[in-house]
Design an enzyme around this catalytic site. Sequence first.
Site, mmCIF file in Angstrom:
data_model
loop_
_atom_site.group_PDB
_atom_site.id
_atom_site.type_symbol
_atom_site.label_atom_id
_atom_site.label_comp_id
_atom_site.label_asym_id
_atom_site.label_seq_id
_atom_site.Cartn_x
_atom_site.Cartn_y
_atom_site.Cartn_z
ATOM 1 C CG ASP A 72 -8.050 -4.402 2.422
ATOM 2 O OD1 ASP A 72 -8.940 -4.270 3.145
ATOM 3 O OD2 ASP A 72 -7.589 -3.553 1.410
ATOM 4 C CE1 TYR B 183 -2.850 -3.280 0.807
ATOM 5 C CE2 TYR B 183 -4.342 -1.576 0.869
ATOM 6 C CZ TYR B 183 -4.120 -2.902 0.782
ATOM 7 O OH TYR B 183 -5.453 -3.629 0.604
ATOM 8 C CE LYS C 193 2.475 -17.612 0.132
ATOM 9 N NZ LYS C 193 1.651 -19.082 0.237
ATOM 10 C CG ASP D 8 -13.397 -24.946 8.434
ATOM 11 O OD1 ASP D 8 -14.428 -25.283 7.946
ATOM 12 O OD2 ASP D 8 -12.501 -25.883 9.286
#
Length: 494
Positions: free
Chosen positions: A232, A128, A175, A216
């Site tokens: 986000d 961003y 990640k 889940d």
Amino acid sequence: MQPKTLITVAVGDGIGPEIMTQTLRMLEAAGAALEPEFIEVGEQVYHAGYSSGIHPAAWESLRRTRVLLKAPITTPLGGGYKSLNVTLRKTLGLYANVRPNRSLHPAVATRHPNLDVVIIRENEEDLYAGIEHQQTPDVVQCLKLVSRPGCEKIVRYAFEYCRQHGRRKLTCMTKDNIMKLTDGLFHRVFMEIGQQYPDIEQDHQIIDIGTARLADTPERYDVVVTMNLYGDIISDVVAQLTGSVGLAGSANIGDGGALFEAIHGSAPDIAGQNVANPSGLLQAAVLMLGHLGQHDVAARLHNAWLCTLEDGLHPADIYCPETSQQKVSTVEFADAVIARLGREPRQLAAMPAREAATPAPTVSPAPLYDKAPVQQQLVGVDVFLRWDGKQADALGRQLEILTGRRMQLKLITNRGVKVYPDGHPETFCTDHWRCRFVAADALVSGSQLEFTPVPFMDVLFLLHRLVDFNFYIIKTEHLYLMDGQRAFSLGQGE
Ligand code: NAD
């Protein structure tokens, strides 16, 4: 009587004016000691020629009040317009985005009756930063910027939030199996700062499986801290699990100010119809009251809202024949909340005044690390070329010839895949080539390259040679060792 606190208010676009009018009515009826000051932001301001969507005069109000209650705005489509939300968050240094999500079972239909998750999203960095470039006809780039101070602020904030709100577990999501430097830094800072919070259970999950598990079995999570883009996305996922994105509010907190808003957009499809759910903005207002220390009013308003939902008076977005008594308009919903002020819900958990306490503390910790001793050493350069050929071997051979005696070509990659030396003929190549050069005396020992220092003049000389031979340089990135540690990613196959 409590003196009134000046706040800045932006009524927004689409459904914004409708839900803001009703939210301000509910705030007033609940006895909030507020003095709203209105500013212009959004669609009209964009069309008046201000590409950031905010009128210059509005900054004066924001600097004075330091608190903004904002309805959603419409970002016009097309190039040239900057997101107002991103501009506000970054200009005001609102580094923490806090989104509490709680199921309202059985009042509001949801498949997850025990969901109670707070998402804490880093708000200023990551993709961003808004730094994008087209580098060749084939390839565009968006820079992902992550800083250590930025990671430290948000991670410490999340731990402090847990302590202040009696939360037991903090899950970090990144990640870093792929982005080892950027996401890896966020994860590392989480582990470092986490040592100072042994009372909070800590966990790290890769964002993809973390999102799947959140969707889940959200009841397994308590508080999640994550980077800007991931936050986000997962905060909308979790809000939707509670029944509707129209129910959740968020706080954007910084050391010098705060912005409160619903998480949804301006919903142009239902604007002007008196059907929008004002709950998201009301919840944002409740967070704002907590931030301003008006905890009793916050709890009174929140509890009246819970009573309204419990009584089955539901706007269209959450109307469900099994759980609702009546489908109500925006104005009727606000009337119903006002009529229930002073009541406590029967089934849903009432908000005690203390829970409305500051949505999260503002913390600006001293950096954990000492900048001064870090030794930064240049050991090579990645030169990015536009080259319209197709055969990587042909490019590699030309570069080997002209490199000179002081630098050697280490490898060439195309979109991150090694294509020279020993590339695979199947690899699809664009016109964007990353050519890695290191010192000529750098040695390969085993499969590891031992980097040696490169004088900056050698890099300049190399670039000169490339230009002399008509290569089209689109950018360079330097390769550094930081305190002797490699501070750049290896090329795939390197
Ligand atoms: P949206 O959130 O406005 O709408 C998505 C869907 O949810 C629509 O069907 C809408 O009718 C419904 N919805 C949203 N809020 C609702 C409410 N309070 N009550 C009932 N239904 C509601 O998302 P979008 O359509 O993708 O975006 C519309 C505009 O909003 C775009 O211009 C976008 O840039 C902007 N936007 C602004 C913000 C903000 O200001 N913070 C956030 C997101 C999107």
